[in-house]
Design a protein around this motif. Structure first.
Motif, PDB file in Angstrom:
ATOM      1  N   VAL A  14       5.572  24.108  -0.263  1.00 32.29           N
ATOM      2  CA  VAL A  14       4.638  23.311   0.536  1.00 32.29           C
ATOM      3  C   VAL A  14       4.807  21.834   0.180  1.00 32.29           C
ATOM      4  N   ARG A  15       4.905  21.528  -1.106  1.00 32.40           N
ATOM      5  CA  ARG A  15       5.082  20.141  -1.527  1.00 32.40           C
ATOM      6  C   ARG A  15       6.378  19.565  -0.947  1.00 32.40           C
ATOM      7  N   THR A  16       7.435  20.355  -0.924  1.00 33.06           N
ATOM      8  CA  THR A  16       8.699  19.896  -0.341  1.00 33.06           C
ATOM      9  C   THR A  16       8.518  19.515   1.122  1.00 33.06           C
ATOM     10  N   MET A  17       7.727  20.304   1.839  1.00 33.14           N
ATOM     11  CA  MET A  17       7.571  20.083   3.279  1.00 33.14           C
ATOM     12  C   MET A  17       6.582  18.974   3.623  1.00 33.14           C
ATOM     13  N   ILE A  18       5.456  18.896   2.928  1.00 35.44           N
ATOM     14  CA  ILE A  18       4.397  17.973   3.370  1.00 35.44           C
ATOM     15  C   ILE A  18       3.829  17.093   2.264  1.00 35.44           C
TER      16      ILE A  18
END
Length: 190
Positions: A14-18
């Motif tokens: 999730v951190r990678t994406m947003i």
């Protein structure tokens, strides 16, 4: 490419994406539509990531992630409308009293766009909402016709994108995104 979509319980993905590029930044993490404005503004720096980590660890994930093998390539924010700012929106009307879910943020990583990942994300959002008992899933994309959407505002999706995923036009809004009117698109989950 085989894309698999699953519930967003993996915080690092999730951190990678947003997540912001700098951990101390007070932006994104897809919280502006998830939280009331005052609460969203109060979460600064690492507190934003901590909040989202908690969402990822909860029984119902904060959305879905698309993976190509082990690499995360897409994100969609999905939740009951009652748990989002859309519950209080004066620009995106409630069409009825159904406990609808909303999908409001679609993101595909650079280098992976144009490969059908958004379609997979919308299919995954439908399955995710259905698996949690939602009767209807709504999206609020731009009704941009054949005009191009600025990439910074493309996160809401387009009407055509939602139609290809089996959503139907359900109503107009007074909201704009990237200069285009937004519409309510619905997918019946029964």
């Amino acid at each position: 490419m085989t894309v698999v979509v699953r519930a967003a319980h993996d915080f690092e993905a999730v951190r990678t994406m947003i997540g912001p590029k700098r951990p101390d930044a007070s932006v994104c993490f897809c919280l502006s539509h998830r939280l009331p404005a005052k609460q969203n503004r109060s979460l600064v720096g690492p507190a934003r990531g901590d909040y989202v980590r908690g969402l990822c660890e909860s029984e119902i994930a904060p959305g879905v992630l698309a993976f190509d093998g082990d690499e995360v390539v897409g994100w969609a924010g999905v939740a009951p409308r009652s748990e989002t700012s859309f519950a209080r929106s004066t620009k995106i009307p409630h069409l009825d009293d159904l406990p609808v879910w909303s999908v409001w943020c679609l993101r595909v990583r650079p280098g992976h766009r144009g490969k059908g990942i958004t379609a997979s994300l919308l299919d995954g959002a439908v399955d995710f909402a259905r698996s949690h008992g939602a009767p209807v899933l709504e999206g609020y994309p731009s009704d941009n016709g054949d005009d191009r959407i600025d990439l910074t505002m493309a996160f809401v999706g387009s009407r055509a994108m939602f139609e290809k995923a089996g959503f139907s036009y359900a109503g107009a809004t007074s909201s704009l995104s990237g200069g285009f009117p937004r519409v309510i698109m619905r997918h019946d989950l029964h």
